[in-house]
Scaffold this motif. Structure first.
Motif, PDB file in Angstrom:
ATOM      1  N   UNK A  83       0.506  -1.174   0.234  1.00  0.00           N
ATOM      2  CA  UNK A  83      -0.009   0.302   0.154  1.00  0.00           C
ATOM      3  C   UNK A  83       0.619   1.087  -0.480  1.00  0.00           C
ATOM      4  N   UNK A  84       1.984   1.168   1.017  1.00  0.00           N
ATOM      5  CA  UNK A  84       2.755   2.296   1.192  1.00  0.00           C
ATOM      6  C   UNK A  84       3.469   2.766  -0.656  1.00  0.00           C
ATOM      7  N   UNK A  85       3.966   1.698  -1.280  1.00  0.00           N
ATOM      8  CA  UNK A  85       4.976   1.358  -2.490  1.00  0.00           C
ATOM      9  C   UNK A  85       3.511   1.996  -3.631  1.00  0.00           C
ATOM     10  N   UNK A 128       2.045   7.360  -6.198  1.00  0.00           N
ATOM     11  CA  UNK A 128       0.606   7.885  -7.024  1.00  0.00           C
ATOM     12  C   UNK A 128       1.585   9.042  -6.885  1.00  0.00           C
ATOM     13  N   UNK A 129       1.972   9.569  -5.290  1.00  0.00           N
ATOM     14  CA  UNK A 129       2.181  10.837  -4.893  1.00  0.00           C
ATOM     15  C   UNK A 129       3.552  10.899  -6.425  1.00  0.00           C
ATOM     16  N   UNK A 130       4.560   9.973  -7.456  1.00  0.00           N
ATOM     17  CA  UNK A 130       5.053  10.510  -8.039  1.00  0.00           C
ATOM     18  C   UNK A 130       4.747  10.966  -9.750  1.00  0.00           C
ATOM     19  N   UNK A 160       9.078   7.933  -7.128  1.00  0.00           N
ATOM     20  CA  UNK A 160       9.819   7.324  -7.344  1.00  0.00           C
ATOM     21  C   UNK A 160      10.349   6.261  -6.864  1.00  0.00           C
ATOM     22  N   UNK A 161      11.813   6.595  -6.162  1.00  0.00           N
ATOM     23  CA  UNK A 161      12.566   6.048  -5.963  1.00  0.00           C
ATOM     24  C   UNK A 161      12.413   5.121  -4.643  1.00  0.00           C
ATOM     25  N   UNK A 162      11.699   5.338  -3.558  1.00  0.00           N
ATOM     26  CA  UNK A 162      11.283   5.414  -2.488  1.00  0.00           C
ATOM     27  C   UNK A 162       9.787   4.036  -3.137  1.00  0.00           C
ATOM     28  N   UNK A 163       9.036   3.726  -3.880  1.00  0.00           N
ATOM     29  CA  UNK A 163       8.328   3.798  -4.722  1.00  0.00           C
ATOM     30  C   UNK A 163       8.651   2.075  -5.012  1.00  0.00           C
ATOM     31  N   UNK A 164       9.801   2.085  -5.384  1.00  0.00           N
ATOM     32  CA  UNK A 164      10.557   1.181  -5.918  1.00  0.00           C
ATOM     33  C   UNK A 164      10.934   0.193  -4.550  1.00  0.00           C
TER      34      UNK A 164
END
Length: 53
Positions: free
Chosen positions: A3-5, A10-12, A28-32
């Motif tokens: 869910x956090x990813x 979405x924020x990115x 995007x980096x954090x999501x990856x």
């Protein structure tokens, strides 16, 4: 974790559309990273489940 990813993805995407390149890249980096951690934990739990049986 997934869910956090998705949230950071979405924020990115929103930041990229609005022209905030730095925020978009960081999100995007954090999501990856979160997605990779999620996949590793998921595969590890599947392996442990099959080993216990």
């Amino acid at each position: 974790m997934l869910g956090w990813a998705i949230t950071f993805l979405v924020v990115a995407l929103i930041a990229a559309v609005l022209g905030f390149g730095g925020i978009a890249g960081a999100s995007a980096g954090i999501a990856q990273i979160l997605f990779v951690i999620f996949i590793l934990l998921f595969v590890g739990s599947l392996i442990m489940r099959f080993v216990k049986r």
